[in-house]
Design a protein around this motif. Structure first.
Motif, PDB file in Angstrom:
ATOM      1  N   TRP A  43      16.393 -15.546   5.695  1.00  0.00           N
ATOM      2  CA  TRP A  43      17.041 -15.568   4.377  1.00  0.00           C
ATOM      3  C   TRP A  43      16.348 -16.571   3.452  1.00  0.00           C
ATOM      4  CZ3 TRP A  43      20.686 -19.535   2.612  1.00  0.00           C
ATOM      5  CH2 TRP A  43      21.245 -19.233   1.366  1.00  0.00           C
ATOM      6  N   ILE A  44      16.051 -17.760   3.971  1.00  0.00           N
ATOM      7  CA  ILE A  44      15.355 -18.774   3.177  1.00  0.00           C
ATOM      8  C   ILE A  44      13.957 -18.292   2.808  1.00  0.00           C
ATOM      9  CG2 ILE A  44      14.356 -21.093   3.226  1.00  0.00           C
ATOM     10  CD1 ILE A  44      17.342 -21.101   2.792  1.00  0.00           C
ATOM     11  N   ASP A  45      13.278 -17.656   3.762  1.00  0.00           N
ATOM     12  CA  ASP A  45      11.924 -17.183   3.514  1.00  0.00           C
ATOM     13  C   ASP A  45      11.892 -16.177   2.367  1.00  0.00           C
ATOM     14  OD1 ASP A  45       9.109 -17.207   4.336  1.00  0.00           O
ATOM     15  OD2 ASP A  45       9.459 -15.140   4.956  1.00  0.00           O
ATOM     16  N   GLN A  46      12.923 -15.349   2.254  1.00  0.00           N
ATOM     17  CA  GLN A  46      12.987 -14.368   1.172  1.00  0.00           C
ATOM     18  C   GLN A  46      13.047 -15.051  -0.198  1.00  0.00           C
ATOM     19  OE1 GLN A  46      16.396 -11.977   2.089  1.00  0.00           O
ATOM     20  NE2 GLN A  46      15.375 -10.854   3.745  1.00  0.00           N
ATOM     21  N   GLN A  47      13.549 -16.262  -0.240  1.00  0.00           N
ATOM     22  CA  GLN A  47      13.690 -16.974  -1.511  1.00  0.00           C
ATOM     23  C   GLN A  47      12.355 -17.500  -2.040  1.00  0.00           C
ATOM     24  OE1 GLN A  47      17.109 -19.660  -1.630  1.00  0.00           O
ATOM     25  NE2 GLN A  47      17.997 -18.583   0.127  1.00  0.00           N
ATOM     26  N   TYR A  48      11.305 -17.398  -1.230  1.00  0.00           N
ATOM     27  CA  TYR A  48       9.972 -17.796  -1.682  1.00  0.00           C
ATOM     28  C   TYR A  48       9.161 -16.606  -2.209  1.00  0.00           C
ATOM     29  CZ  TYR A  48      10.684 -22.482   0.082  1.00  0.00           C
ATOM     30  OH  TYR A  48      11.169 -23.756   0.263  1.00  0.00           O
ATOM     31  N   GLU A  49       9.737 -15.414  -2.160  1.00  0.00           N
ATOM     32  CA  GLU A  49       9.105 -14.272  -2.805  1.00  0.00           C
ATOM     33  C   GLU A  49       9.151 -14.531  -4.304  1.00  0.00           C
ATOM     34  OE1 GLU A  49       8.584 -10.818  -4.968  1.00  0.00           O
ATOM     35  OE2 GLU A  49      10.593 -11.651  -4.761  1.00  0.00           O
ATOM     36  N   PRO A  50       8.034 -14.353  -5.043  1.00  0.00           N
ATOM     37  CA  PRO A  50       7.977 -14.805  -6.436  1.00  0.00           C
ATOM     38  C   PRO A  50       9.096 -14.298  -7.339  1.00  0.00           C
ATOM     39  CG  PRO A  50       5.775 -14.292  -5.653  1.00  0.00           C
ATOM     40  CD  PRO A  50       6.715 -13.875  -4.568  1.00  0.00           C
ATOM     41  N   TYR A  51       9.425 -12.993  -7.258  1.00  0.00           N
ATOM     42  CA  TYR A  51      10.484 -12.473  -8.121  1.00  0.00           C
ATOM     43  C   TYR A  51      11.830 -13.111  -7.788  1.00  0.00           C
ATOM     44  CZ  TYR A  51       7.516  -8.842 -10.131  1.00  0.00           C
ATOM     45  OH  TYR A  51       6.526  -8.176 -10.820  1.00  0.00           O
ATOM     46  N   GLY A  99      12.335 -21.974  -2.840  1.00  0.00           N
ATOM     47  CA  GLY A  99      11.526 -21.099  -3.679  1.00  0.00           C
ATOM     48  C   GLY A  99      10.548 -21.897  -4.508  1.00  0.00           C
ATOM     49  N   ILE A 100       9.445 -21.274  -4.852  1.00  0.00           N
ATOM     50  CA  ILE A 100       8.421 -21.959  -5.641  1.00  0.00           C
ATOM     51  C   ILE A 100       7.753 -20.953  -6.573  1.00  0.00           C
ATOM     52  CG2 ILE A 100       6.686 -21.606  -3.832  1.00  0.00           C
ATOM     53  CD1 ILE A 100       5.411 -24.233  -4.716  1.00  0.00           C
ATOM     54  N   ILE A 101       7.510 -21.397  -7.800  1.00  0.00           N
ATOM     55  CA  ILE A 101       6.786 -20.599  -8.778  1.00  0.00           C
ATOM     56  C   ILE A 101       5.430 -21.256  -8.977  1.00  0.00           C
ATOM     57  CG2 ILE A 101       6.801 -19.622 -11.094  1.00  0.00           C
ATOM     58  CD1 ILE A 101       9.102 -18.685  -9.369  1.00  0.00           C
ATOM     59  N   THR A 102       4.364 -20.530  -8.672  1.00  0.00           N
ATOM     60  CA  THR A 102       3.034 -21.103  -8.806  1.00  0.00           C
ATOM     61  C   THR A 102       2.513 -20.918 -10.230  1.00  0.00           C
ATOM     62  OG1 THR A 102       1.836 -19.086  -8.230  1.00  0.00           O
ATOM     63  CG2 THR A 102       2.592 -20.476  -6.404  1.00  0.00           C
ATOM     64  N   PHE A 103       1.460 -21.621 -10.536  1.00  0.00           N
ATOM     65  CA  PHE A 103       0.830 -21.502 -11.854  1.00  0.00           C
ATOM     66  C   PHE A 103       0.405 -20.064 -12.114  1.00  0.00           C
ATOM     67  CE2 PHE A 103      -2.911 -21.618 -14.626  1.00  0.00           C
ATOM     68  CZ  PHE A 103      -2.419 -22.349 -15.700  1.00  0.00           C
ATOM     69  N   ASP A 104      -0.089 -19.392 -11.073  1.00  0.00           N
ATOM     70  CA  ASP A 104      -0.567 -18.015 -11.232  1.00  0.00           C
ATOM     71  C   ASP A 104       0.573 -17.034 -11.477  1.00  0.00           C
ATOM     72  OD1 ASP A 104      -3.200 -18.775 -10.918  1.00  0.00           O
ATOM     73  OD2 ASP A 104      -3.226 -18.393  -8.761  1.00  0.00           O
ATOM     74  N   VAL A 109       4.193 -12.640 -12.987  1.00  0.00           N
ATOM     75  CA  VAL A 109       5.486 -12.347 -12.372  1.00  0.00           C
ATOM     76  C   VAL A 109       6.625 -12.665 -13.325  1.00  0.00           C
ATOM     77  CG1 VAL A 109       7.063 -12.959 -10.491  1.00  0.00           C
ATOM     78  CG2 VAL A 109       4.616 -12.691 -10.038  1.00  0.00           C
ATOM     79  N   VAL A 110       6.519 -13.799 -13.985  1.00  0.00           N
ATOM     80  CA  VAL A 110       7.607 -14.255 -14.845  1.00  0.00           C
ATOM     81  C   VAL A 110       7.042 -14.875 -16.119  1.00  0.00           C
ATOM     82  CG1 VAL A 110       7.710 -16.507 -13.659  1.00  0.00           C
ATOM     83  CG2 VAL A 110       9.717 -15.658 -14.909  1.00  0.00           C
ATOM     84  N   ASP A 111       7.765 -14.681 -17.194  1.00  0.00           N
ATOM     85  CA  ASP A 111       7.374 -15.247 -18.471  1.00  0.00           C
ATOM     86  C   ASP A 111       8.018 -16.621 -18.633  1.00  0.00           C
ATOM     87  OD1 ASP A 111       6.020 -15.180 -20.839  1.00  0.00           O
ATOM     88  OD2 ASP A 111       7.591 -14.144 -21.948  1.00  0.00           O
ATOM     89  N   MET A 112       7.288 -17.564 -19.189  1.00  0.00           N
ATOM     90  CA  MET A 112       7.870 -18.870 -19.492  1.00  0.00           C
ATOM     91  C   MET A 112       8.895 -18.731 -20.615  1.00  0.00           C
ATOM     92  SD  MET A 112       5.035 -21.881 -19.582  1.00  0.00           S
ATOM     93  CE  MET A 112       4.157 -22.413 -18.115  1.00  0.00           C
ATOM     94  N   GLU A 113      10.028 -19.389 -20.449  1.00  0.00           N
ATOM     95  CA  GLU A 113      10.992 -19.393 -21.545  1.00  0.00           C
ATOM     96  C   GLU A 113      10.460 -20.302 -22.659  1.00  0.00           C
ATOM     97  OE1 GLU A 113      13.090 -22.095 -22.306  1.00  0.00           O
ATOM     98  OE2 GLU A 113      13.378 -23.240 -20.483  1.00  0.00           O
ATOM     99  N   PRO A 114      10.941 -20.120 -23.881  1.00  0.00           N
ATOM    100  CA  PRO A 114      10.330 -20.810 -25.034  1.00  0.00           C
ATOM    101  C   PRO A 114      10.230 -22.322 -24.890  1.00  0.00           C
ATOM    102  CG  PRO A 114      11.804 -19.086 -25.800  1.00  0.00           C
ATOM    103  CD  PRO A 114      11.974 -19.161 -24.299  1.00  0.00           C
TER     104      PRO A 114
END
Length: 209
Positions: A43-51, A99-104, A109-114
């Motif tokens: 379950w924890i591992d799934q939280q590192y999927e980028p989306y 979870g982690i969001i990488t620079f790439d 995958v995701v847009d930066m909020e303003p």
């Protein structure tokens, strides 16, 4: 108003790299009371999927994000009268979660909020050119090292913050500097620095194994 680092007496401009943010320890723990640790870890591992990580940190689909034609998570308009930070606290576990969001991931995958876009632009313009290349990593210290750190560091940091305020408000830093450094040394600065250096050396040695 933002201000780049001021030049020091030698003309050098530099600013430290913050140790906060990014991946770190303490996001979750599995205790001996858990009868199915392997299920918990999946379950924890799934939280590192980028989306999934993006939604954990900032909020879920159809509330904070929608997917565009390229599959990227883009921000939906905020509810009227709500700030991005305030809304995030209501709909997402937040940055302390796994979870982690990488620079790439940003822009793909995701847009930066303003707000984040503005912070990134400010950093690039005012601070990145002068930023130190490395920061102190998250290190496991030995129990006796932690005892010494906890004995010295709180009072030392309190003294540093107090003197910083006095130097800013009252001036006199040049005249008081030697005395200030001697006081820090009496409070255990050198011993503290030695512990941090030993921990860093141990950390770097382990990376090479």
């Amino acid at each position: 108003m933002l201000l780049s680092p001021l030049k020091g007496a030698d003309g050098e401009q530099t600013i430290g790299r913050a140790n906060g943010g990014g991946p770190g320890r303490g996001s979750f723990v599995i205790t001996k009371a858990n009868s199915n640790p392997e299920i918990t870890m999946r379950w924890i591992d799934q939280q590192y999927e980028p989306y999934m990580a993006a939604q954990i940190h900032w909020g879920p689909l159809d509330v904070v994000y929608k997917k565009d034609e390229n599959g990227k998570l883009v921000n939906l308009p905020l509810p009227e009268g709500a700030s991005a930070g305030e809304f995030r606290q209501k709909v997402a576990p937040g940055s302390g979660a796994p979870g982690i969001i990488t620079f790439d991931d940003f822009g793909k995958v995701v847009d930066m909020e303003p707000r984040a876009q503005q912070r990134a632009a400010d950093l690039e313009k005012y601070y990145n050119p002068y930023m130190e290349k490395e920061n102190y990593p998250s290190i496991f210290f030995e129990p006796e090292e932690l005892d010494t750190i906890n004995r010295i560091e709180p009072e030392l940091i309190k003294y540093v913050n107090t003197q910083r305020g006095r130097f800013i408000v009252d001036g006199g830093a040049d005249e008081a500097w030697d005395s200030y450094i001697k006081t820090l040394e009496k409070m255990g600065l050198n011993e503290l620095m030695e512990i941090y250096q030993t921990g860093l050396d141990r950390y770097n040695a382990n990376l090479k194994q």
